[in-house]
Design a protein around this motif. Structure first.
Motif, PDB file in Angstrom:
ATOM      1  N   THR A 129       0.815  -1.220   0.000  1.00  0.00           N
ATOM      2  CA  THR A 129       0.000   0.000   0.000  1.00  0.00           C
ATOM      3  C   THR A 129       0.846   1.266   0.000  1.00  0.00           C
ATOM      4  O   THR A 129       1.936   1.302   0.583  1.00  0.00           O
ATOM      5  N   GLN A 130       0.293   2.276  -0.676  1.00  0.00           N
ATOM      6  CA  GLN A 130       0.890   3.616  -0.596  1.00  0.00           C
ATOM      7  C   GLN A 130       0.223   4.396   0.524  1.00  0.00           C
ATOM      8  O   GLN A 130       0.615   5.516   0.816  1.00  0.00           O
ATOM      9  N   ASN A 131      -0.821   3.811   1.104  1.00  0.00           N
ATOM     10  CA  ASN A 131      -1.579   4.541   2.122  1.00  0.00           C
ATOM     11  C   ASN A 131      -0.857   4.546   3.455  1.00  0.00           C
ATOM     12  O   ASN A 131      -0.078   3.651   3.770  1.00  0.00           O
ATOM     13  N   VAL A 132      -1.197   5.558   4.230  1.00  0.00           N
ATOM     14  CA  VAL A 132      -0.520   5.743   5.521  1.00  0.00           C
ATOM     15  C   VAL A 132      -1.544   5.629   6.655  1.00  0.00           C
ATOM     16  O   VAL A 132      -1.272   6.024   7.776  1.00  0.00           O
ATOM     17  N   VAL A 157       2.770  -4.274   3.273  1.00  0.00           N
ATOM     18  CA  VAL A 157       3.977  -3.483   2.994  1.00  0.00           C
ATOM     19  C   VAL A 157       3.546  -2.030   2.859  1.00  0.00           C
ATOM     20  O   VAL A 157       2.786  -1.686   1.948  1.00  0.00           O
ATOM     21  N   GLU A 158       4.006  -1.196   3.785  1.00  0.00           N
ATOM     22  CA  GLU A 158       3.631   0.232   3.760  1.00  0.00           C
ATOM     23  C   GLU A 158       4.753   1.017   3.090  1.00  0.00           C
ATOM     24  O   GLU A 158       5.748   1.364   3.730  1.00  0.00           O
ATOM     25  N   LEU A 159       4.585   1.280   1.800  1.00  0.00           N
ATOM     26  CA  LEU A 159       5.674   1.919   1.053  1.00  0.00           C
ATOM     27  C   LEU A 159       5.923   3.349   1.510  1.00  0.00           C
ATOM     28  O   LEU A 159       7.038   3.854   1.394  1.00  0.00           O
ATOM     29  N   HIS A 160       4.874   4.017   1.979  1.00  0.00           N
ATOM     30  CA  HIS A 160       5.024   5.430   2.355  1.00  0.00           C
ATOM     31  C   HIS A 160       4.895   5.655   3.860  1.00  0.00           C
ATOM     32  O   HIS A 160       4.585   6.756   4.293  1.00  0.00           O
ATOM     33  N   VAL A 175       2.734   8.103  -8.683  1.00  0.00           N
ATOM     34  CA  VAL A 175       3.784   8.393  -7.701  1.00  0.00           C
ATOM     35  C   VAL A 175       4.861   7.308  -7.783  1.00  0.00           C
ATOM     36  O   VAL A 175       4.585   6.126  -7.565  1.00  0.00           O
ATOM     37  N   HIS A 176       6.078   7.729  -8.138  1.00  0.00           N
ATOM     38  CA  HIS A 176       7.188   6.781  -8.285  1.00  0.00           C
ATOM     39  C   HIS A 176       8.113   6.865  -7.090  1.00  0.00           C
ATOM     40  O   HIS A 176       8.180   7.895  -6.451  1.00  0.00           O
ATOM     41  N   PRO A 177       8.815   5.789  -6.718  1.00  0.00           N
ATOM     42  CA  PRO A 177       8.910   4.512  -7.438  1.00  0.00           C
ATOM     43  C   PRO A 177       7.758   3.528  -7.149  1.00  0.00           C
ATOM     44  O   PRO A 177       7.702   2.479  -7.775  1.00  0.00           O
ATOM     45  N   ALA A 178       6.825   3.871  -6.246  1.00  0.00           N
ATOM     46  CA  ALA A 178       5.772   2.911  -5.897  1.00  0.00           C
ATOM     47  C   ALA A 178       5.039   2.395  -7.133  1.00  0.00           C
ATOM     48  O   ALA A 178       4.751   1.198  -7.257  1.00  0.00           O
TER      49      ALA A 178
END
Ligand code: NAD
Length: 257
Positions: free
Chosen positions: A102-105, A120-123, A201-204
């Motif tokens: 996820t890109q979510n926070v 997996v929290e990318l951000h 939104v990169h690199p995600a």
């Protein structure tokens, strides 16, 4: 859209290892706005105030940053998981979910019952606030109280350092462990569903492509077009919650037959 939902249901039924890659669009039905839709956060704030170096160097930018969080925290704390979050949990119960990336926070995947180790929290996460100097961790509810009490830029009780939500800002590197876990899951899955993300939104945004290059089917579920629609095996233009919920129901029916 109904045909697309059926096709996604079939793809889920056929898959053994599903990765769901999510963006802000899976949480809009939970009351948390995304960034880019009309009325989203970028229609009311200037993104340039949210660069990490600006946070470090400009008191004025820090004030704008925390003003946004004064708005964001109450929404975050009030929100409950939505249909897309619950659909991921159902995929787990069906034995098909390899991971959620996820890109979510907002922590809503975990609150829907997907174990932390499979998310997996990318951000990063906004439910934690950290001191940039001594790394002391504060819960976001406590910081929300301080902001409501009139504090404009909260600082660390222990060392006086700057506090910042444990999220990745523009100009900050993604946590390397999260990025490598995401790449690993993307290479391993046989179906990647990108839901509620502009894929801008990169690199995600590379993660769904890594999955496709590794041989996985790629399905994109989003209200608006994304740069990867032409490459995807399946594109469904619709509400992420509705599509995910119904597609998982279709897959369960196919399973039972
Ligand atoms: P984004 O704002 O760039 O894109 C969201 C996408 O979701 C848009 O394309 C929009 O059309 C679509 N969308 C909105 N509502 C939808 C719905 N109900 N169903 C299907 N699609 C819907 O967000 P992003 O691509 O996730 O990435 C941008 C950044 O936003 C990320 O870094 C993330 O950290 C951050 N963000 C997170 C939250 C959150 O945690 N909930 C909220 C806002 C922004």
């Amino acid at each position: 859209m109904q045909e697309g939902i059926k096709a996604l249901g079939r793809a889920i039924a056929e898959a053994e290892k599903v990765v769901v890659f999510t963006g802000a669009g899976v949480s809009t039905e939970c009351g948390i706005p995304d960034f880019r839709s009309p009325g989203g956060l970028w229609s009311r704030y200037d993104p340039s105030d949210f660069y990490f170096h600006r946070f470090l160097t400009s008191e004025a930018s820090r004030k704008v940053y925390w003003r946004m969080y004064r708005e964001f925290f109450p929404l975050l704390h009030k929100a409950s998981p939505g249909r897309a979050h619950r659909a991921c949990k159902r995929l787990l119960e069906m034995g098909k979910l390899l991971a959620v990336i996820t890109q979510n926070v907002d922590g809503l995947h975990q609150r829907a019952g997907v174990p932390d180790e499979l998310v997996v929290e990318l951000h990063g996460r906004a439910t934690e606030v950290r001191c940039l100097q001594c790394q002391e961790v504060y819960c976001s509810e406590e910081i929300e109280r301080r902001l409501k009490g009139g504090c404009e830029v909260p600082t660390c009780d222990r060392c006086g350092g700057l506090l910042k939500p444990a999220t990745v800002s523009f100009g900050q590197a993604l946590p390397p462990e999260a990025l490598s876990a995401a790449e690993k899951y993307a290479k391993e899955c046989d179906l990647m569903i990108a839901a509620g993300s502009s894929l801008l939104v990169h690199p995600a945004a590379m993660i769904p492509l890594i999955a496709q290059e590794g041989g996985a089917k790629l399905a994109i579920v989003n209200l608006t077009p994304t740069p990867y629609d032409e490459r995807a095996d399946l594109v469904i233009r619709g509400e992420a919650g509705e599509v995910m919920e119904k597609a998982v129901e279709e897959a369960m029916l196919a399973h039972d037959q």
